[in-house]
Design a protein around this motif. Structure first.
Motif, PDB file in Angstrom:
ATOM      1  N   ILE A 205       0.691  -1.150   0.059  1.00 15.68           N
ATOM      2  CA  ILE A 205       0.097  -0.220  -0.064  1.00 15.68           C
ATOM      3  C   ILE A 205       1.003   1.147   0.152  1.00 15.68           C
ATOM      4  CG2 ILE A 205      -1.725   1.259   1.082  1.00 15.68           C
ATOM      5  CD1 ILE A 205      -2.657  -1.403   2.170  1.00 15.68           C
ATOM      6  N   CYS A 206       0.796   2.158  -1.132  1.00 16.35           N
ATOM      7  CA  CYS A 206       1.604   3.138  -1.127  1.00 16.35           C
ATOM      8  C   CYS A 206       1.722   4.266  -0.062  1.00 16.35           C
ATOM      9  CB  CYS A 206       1.489   3.622  -2.622  1.00 16.35           C
ATOM     10  SG  CYS A 206       0.244   4.994  -2.677  1.00 16.35           S
ATOM     11  N   TYR A 207       2.842   4.937  -0.125  1.00 16.91           N
ATOM     12  CA  TYR A 207       2.905   5.940   0.797  1.00 16.91           C
ATOM     13  C   TYR A 207       1.875   6.910   1.059  1.00 16.91           C
ATOM     14  CZ  TYR A 207       4.353   9.568  -2.411  1.00 16.91           C
ATOM     15  OH  TYR A 207       4.033  10.525  -3.424  1.00 16.91           O
ATOM     16  N   ALA A 208       1.550   7.339  -0.434  1.00 13.46           N
ATOM     17  CA  ALA A 208       0.389   8.526  -0.511  1.00 13.46           C
ATOM     18  C   ALA A 208      -0.809   8.032  -0.148  1.00 13.46           C
ATOM     19  CB  ALA A 208       0.382   8.815  -1.909  1.00 13.46           C
ATOM     20  N   THR A 209      -1.250   6.934  -0.296  1.00 14.69           N
ATOM     21  CA  THR A 209      -2.512   6.111   0.207  1.00 14.69           C
ATOM     22  C   THR A 209      -2.355   6.106   1.727  1.00 14.69           C
ATOM     23  OG1 THR A 209      -2.900   4.551  -1.559  1.00 14.69           O
ATOM     24  CG2 THR A 209      -4.024   4.073   0.677  1.00 14.69           C
ATOM     25  N   LEU A 272     -15.797  21.004   9.729  1.00 15.67           N
ATOM     26  CA  LEU A 272     -15.813  20.267   8.389  1.00 15.67           C
ATOM     27  C   LEU A 272     -14.313  19.889   8.002  1.00 15.67           C
ATOM     28  CD1 LEU A 272     -17.162  19.589   5.703  1.00 15.67           C
ATOM     29  CD2 LEU A 272     -16.595  21.844   4.971  1.00 15.67           C
ATOM     30  N   GLY A 273     -14.416  18.830   7.739  1.00 20.53           N
ATOM     31  CA  GLY A 273     -13.023  18.016   7.267  1.00 20.53           C
ATOM     32  C   GLY A 273     -12.991  18.301   5.993  1.00 20.53           C
ATOM     33  N   VAL A 274     -11.762  18.422   5.234  1.00 20.87           N
ATOM     34  CA  VAL A 274     -11.831  18.375   3.643  1.00 20.87           C
ATOM     35  C   VAL A 274     -10.410  17.484   3.392  1.00 20.87           C
ATOM     36  CG1 VAL A 274     -11.507  19.644   1.627  1.00 20.87           C
ATOM     37  CG2 VAL A 274     -13.128  20.423   3.414  1.00 20.87           C
ATOM     38  N   THR A 275     -10.517  16.774   2.427  1.00 19.72           N
ATOM     39  CA  THR A 275      -9.454  16.234   2.012  1.00 19.72           C
ATOM     40  C   THR A 275      -9.571  15.773   0.527  1.00 19.72           C
ATOM     41  OG1 THR A 275      -7.601  14.193   2.384  1.00 19.72           O
ATOM     42  CG2 THR A 275      -9.973  13.648   2.338  1.00 19.72           C
ATOM     43  N   ALA A 276      -8.373  15.097  -0.065  1.00 22.49           N
ATOM     44  CA  ALA A 276      -8.634  15.075  -1.738  1.00 22.49           C
ATOM     45  C   ALA A 276      -7.927  13.630  -1.920  1.00 22.49           C
ATOM     46  CB  ALA A 276      -7.875  16.162  -2.325  1.00 22.49           C
ATOM     47  N   GLY A 277      -8.550  12.859  -2.715  1.00 20.35           N
ATOM     48  CA  GLY A 277      -7.662  11.753  -3.236  1.00 20.35           C
ATOM     49  C   GLY A 277      -6.529  11.895  -4.168  1.00 20.35           C
ATOM     50  N   ALA A 278      -5.669  11.145  -4.237  1.00 20.37           N
ATOM     51  CA  ALA A 278      -4.441  11.304  -4.969  1.00 20.37           C
ATOM     52  C   ALA A 278      -4.345  11.798  -6.373  1.00 20.37           C
ATOM     53  CB  ALA A 278      -3.601   9.958  -4.560  1.00 20.37           C
ATOM     54  N   SER A 279      -5.688  11.334  -6.849  1.00 16.39           N
ATOM     55  CA  SER A 279      -5.501  11.785  -8.328  1.00 16.39           C
ATOM     56  C   SER A 279      -6.580  13.206  -8.360  1.00 16.39           C
ATOM     57  CB  SER A 279      -6.252  10.768  -9.148  1.00 16.39           C
ATOM     58  OG  SER A 279      -7.474  10.247  -8.668  1.00 16.39           O
ATOM     59  N   ALA A 280      -6.696  13.733  -7.430  1.00 15.03           N
ATOM     60  CA  ALA A 280      -7.662  15.169  -7.382  1.00 15.03           C
ATOM     61  C   ALA A 280      -6.814  16.178  -7.226  1.00 15.03           C
ATOM     62  CB  ALA A 280      -8.708  14.949  -6.479  1.00 15.03           C
ATOM     63  N   PRO A 281      -6.554  17.191  -8.284  1.00 18.75           N
ATOM     64  CA  PRO A 281      -5.911  18.374  -8.247  1.00 18.75           C
ATOM     65  C   PRO A 281      -6.408  19.384  -7.131  1.00 18.75           C
ATOM     66  CG  PRO A 281      -7.252  18.588 -10.297  1.00 18.75           C
ATOM     67  CD  PRO A 281      -7.696  17.189  -9.529  1.00 18.75           C
ATOM     68  N   GLU A 282      -5.450  19.990  -6.725  1.00 19.59           N
ATOM     69  CA  GLU A 282      -5.644  21.334  -5.786  1.00 19.59           C
ATOM     70  C   GLU A 282      -6.657  22.100  -6.018  1.00 19.59           C
ATOM     71  OE1 GLU A 282      -5.289  22.855  -1.734  1.00 19.59           O
ATOM     72  OE2 GLU A 282      -4.948  20.693  -2.592  1.00 19.59           O
ATOM     73  N   VAL A 283      -6.547  22.445  -7.318  1.00 16.83           N
ATOM     74  CA  VAL A 283      -7.840  23.494  -7.852  1.00 16.83           C
ATOM     75  C   VAL A 283      -9.197  23.053  -7.426  1.00 16.83           C
ATOM     76  CG1 VAL A 283      -7.982  22.477 -10.296  1.00 16.83           C
ATOM     77  CG2 VAL A 283      -8.506  25.102  -9.650  1.00 16.83           C
ATOM     78  N   LEU A 284      -9.510  21.927  -7.433  1.00 19.51           N
ATOM     79  CA  LEU A 284     -10.865  21.506  -7.066  1.00 19.51           C
ATOM     80  C   LEU A 284     -11.156  21.578  -5.643  1.00 19.51           C
ATOM     81  CD1 LEU A 284     -11.284  18.285  -9.433  1.00 19.51           C
ATOM     82  CD2 LEU A 284     -11.907  20.660  -9.750  1.00 19.51           C
ATOM     83  N   VAL A 285     -10.066  21.528  -4.509  1.00 16.69           N
ATOM     84  CA  VAL A 285     -10.177  21.596  -3.566  1.00 16.69           C
ATOM     85  C   VAL A 285     -10.593  23.160  -3.087  1.00 16.69           C
ATOM     86  CG1 VAL A 285      -9.126  21.743  -1.007  1.00 16.69           C
ATOM     87  CG2 VAL A 285      -8.606  19.703  -2.697  1.00 16.69           C
ATOM     88  N   GLU A 286      -9.714  24.024  -3.831  1.00 18.18           N
ATOM     89  CA  GLU A 286      -9.933  25.444  -3.601  1.00 18.18           C
ATOM     90  C   GLU A 286     -11.570  25.773  -4.217  1.00 18.18           C
ATOM     91  OE1 GLU A 286      -6.799  26.971  -5.804  1.00 18.18           O
ATOM     92  OE2 GLU A 286      -5.328  26.288  -4.431  1.00 18.18           O
ATOM     93  N   GLU A 287     -11.969  25.272  -5.244  1.00 19.90           N
ATOM     94  CA  GLU A 287     -13.041  25.529  -5.686  1.00 19.90           C
ATOM     95  C   GLU A 287     -14.331  25.193  -4.643  1.00 19.90           C
ATOM     96  OE1 GLU A 287     -14.485  24.096  -9.896  1.00 19.90           O
ATOM     97  OE2 GLU A 287     -15.824  22.844  -8.666  1.00 19.90           O
ATOM     98  N   ILE A 288     -14.142  24.102  -4.128  1.00 19.89           N
ATOM     99  CA  ILE A 288     -15.185  23.698  -3.134  1.00 19.89           C
ATOM    100  C   ILE A 288     -15.054  24.396  -1.912  1.00 19.89           C
ATOM    101  CG2 ILE A 288     -15.667  21.915  -1.141  1.00 19.89           C
ATOM    102  CD1 ILE A 288     -15.325  19.767  -3.712  1.00 19.89           C
ATOM    103  N   LEU A 289     -13.803  24.945  -1.360  1.00 19.06           N
ATOM    104  CA  LEU A 289     -13.577  25.873  -0.183  1.00 19.06           C
ATOM    105  C   LEU A 289     -14.119  27.219  -0.535  1.00 19.06           C
ATOM    106  CD1 LEU A 289     -10.179  25.013   0.956  1.00 19.06           C
ATOM    107  CD2 LEU A 289     -12.141  24.566   2.159  1.00 19.06           C
ATOM    108  N   ASP A 290     -13.884  27.645  -1.878  1.00 14.25           N
ATOM    109  CA  ASP A 290     -14.551  28.925  -2.423  1.00 14.25           C
ATOM    110  C   ASP A 290     -16.333  28.914  -2.159  1.00 14.25           C
ATOM    111  OD1 ASP A 290     -12.198  30.227  -2.873  1.00 14.25           O
ATOM    112  OD2 ASP A 290     -12.370  29.629  -4.957  1.00 14.25           O
ATOM    113  N   ALA A 291     -16.757  27.858  -2.698  1.00 17.60           N
ATOM    114  CA  ALA A 291     -18.151  27.740  -2.642  1.00 17.60           C
ATOM    115  C   ALA A 291     -18.736  27.822  -1.079  1.00 17.60           C
ATOM    116  CB  ALA A 291     -18.645  26.246  -3.006  1.00 17.60           C
ATOM    117  N   PHE A 292     -18.122  27.111  -0.222  1.00 12.99           N
ATOM    118  CA  PHE A 292     -18.284  27.213   0.992  1.00 12.99           C
ATOM    119  C   PHE A 292     -18.124  28.669   1.781  1.00 12.99           C
ATOM    120  CE2 PHE A 292     -18.532  22.903   1.202  1.00 12.99           C
ATOM    121  CZ  PHE A 292     -19.622  22.368   2.203  1.00 12.99           C
ATOM    122  N   ALA A 293     -16.943  29.532   1.125  1.00 20.47           N
ATOM    123  CA  ALA A 293     -16.926  30.818   1.614  1.00 20.47           C
ATOM    124  C   ALA A 293     -17.904  31.847   1.261  1.00 20.47           C
ATOM    125  CB  ALA A 293     -15.326  31.211   1.284  1.00 20.47           C
TER     126      ALA A 293
END
Length: 325
Positions: A205-209, A272-293
């Motif tokens: 099981i890889c380090y990132a997982t 609220l907790g927020v994370t992202a899978g290893a294939s998800a770009p940070e721009v999508l995390v920021e998009e969701i945080l912006d929506a909450f903001a």
């Protein structure tokens, strides 16, 4: 008289770290982008380069053409890229027969599992692969050896009833993106039944997982809800959601984009907790945080489980070209 808008409710956000892209994903995406830069469009990619719709669509717009099988690729001198998940040996064999120029973007940690299976096979062992049926990584790993050499076990129940040909000549490997707890339970059952079973020198099981799951374990017990940014077909993203639920989070959800948010489910959330899978770009995390903001006053804290500095070089043909430039 101007009436001020009502104050937005406060929401504490615990941002898991690490999250998002791992070194294998970065290498795979960079392989396609570098091939496009060097050779121009099209660049053919067998299977989604990584399991994320946003990434795939972004590369498609740049000239990548995604196919499921090499039979869909015309006779061409354009590069053909194998995805990060790895492929069966029949795929590069077919590519050679058709004289394709190929770039193998298989994650090196998946390649490690392929090599382990080959070594076990050469040593006369029957191999148990712990993983999920139909996942491209599992298909690729099983396809390294002749049919029947690798047996798939998905659950503890299957491990309890598995009947090897020779219990004294048995080994196991695992898919790299499993839940650590699920894999550990299956391994424990196999070791209980077959004490001589041989495992990997270092966990498959890889380090990132591992790191992303560890961060979720720290956050899940203290939040009202957890968002995992990722695609439904991403194994490591699905496991993050399961880990959050297993570690006490009342509501965990896998989201691809901000437009997928069901706001009613977060109406009573204070933390609220927020994370992202290893294939998800940070721009999508920021998009969701912006929506909450837009609806909440956010107080963001980062919860760190590990520091990551892993780097994987591009496939050799691309490195050779860069070295010659």
């Amino acid at each position: 008289m101007n009436v001020p808008p009502p104050a937005k409710p406060e929401l504490e956000v615990l941002l898991c770290s690490p999250r998002g892209f791992c070194a294998g994903v970065v290498r795979a995406i960079d392989t396609v982008e570098r091939a496009l830069a060097l050779y121009g469009a099209p660049v053919y990619v067998r299977h989604e380069i990584v399991h994320n719709r946003y990434v795939v669509e972004s590369l498609r717009k740049k000239g990548a053409i995604f196919v499921e099988e090499l039979a869909e690729v015309p006779e061409t001198g354009a590069p053909v890229v194998f995805s990060a998940h790895g492929v069966s040996k029949t795929v590069p064999d077919e590519a050679r027969q058709r004289n394709f120029f190929t770039l193998d973007a298989t994650c090196p940690l998946v390649t490690k599992v392929h090599r382990e299976t080959e070594i076990h096979y050469r040593r006369g062992r029957e191999i148990v692969l712990i993983g999920h049926s139909g996942h491209p990584e599992v298909v690729g790993t099983m396809g390294q050896l002749p049919s029947g050499a690798v047996r798939l076990v998905e659950t503890v129940e299957q491990a309890s009833t598995f009947v090897p040909k020779n219990a004294a000549r048995l080994a196991y490997v695992t898919q790299t993106t499993l839940s650590m707890e699920d894999a550990a339970e299956i391994v424990a059952k196999l070791k209980e039944r077959f004490p001589d079973i041989v495992g990997p020198h270092k966990d498959d099981i890889c380090y990132a997982t591992t790191n992303r799951q560890d961060a979720v374990k720290k956050v899940a017990p203290v939040v009202d809800a957890m968002i995992v940014v990722g695609s439904p077909n991403s194994s490591n993203s699905q496991r993050l959601k399961e880990v959050a639920e297993r570690n006490g989070c009342p509501y965990a959800v896998l989201l691809q984009r901000a437009e997928d948010i069901d706001w009613e489910r977060f109406a009573n959330a204070k933390r609220l907790g927020v994370t992202a899978g290893a294939s998800a770009p940070e721009v999508l995390v920021e998009e969701i945080l912006d929506a909450f903001a837009q609806r909440y006053t956010l107080n963001i804290d980062t919860v760190t489980a590990a520091e990551e500095d892993v780097f994987f070089p591009l496939p050799r043909p691309l490195r050779d070209i860069e070295a010659a430039e």
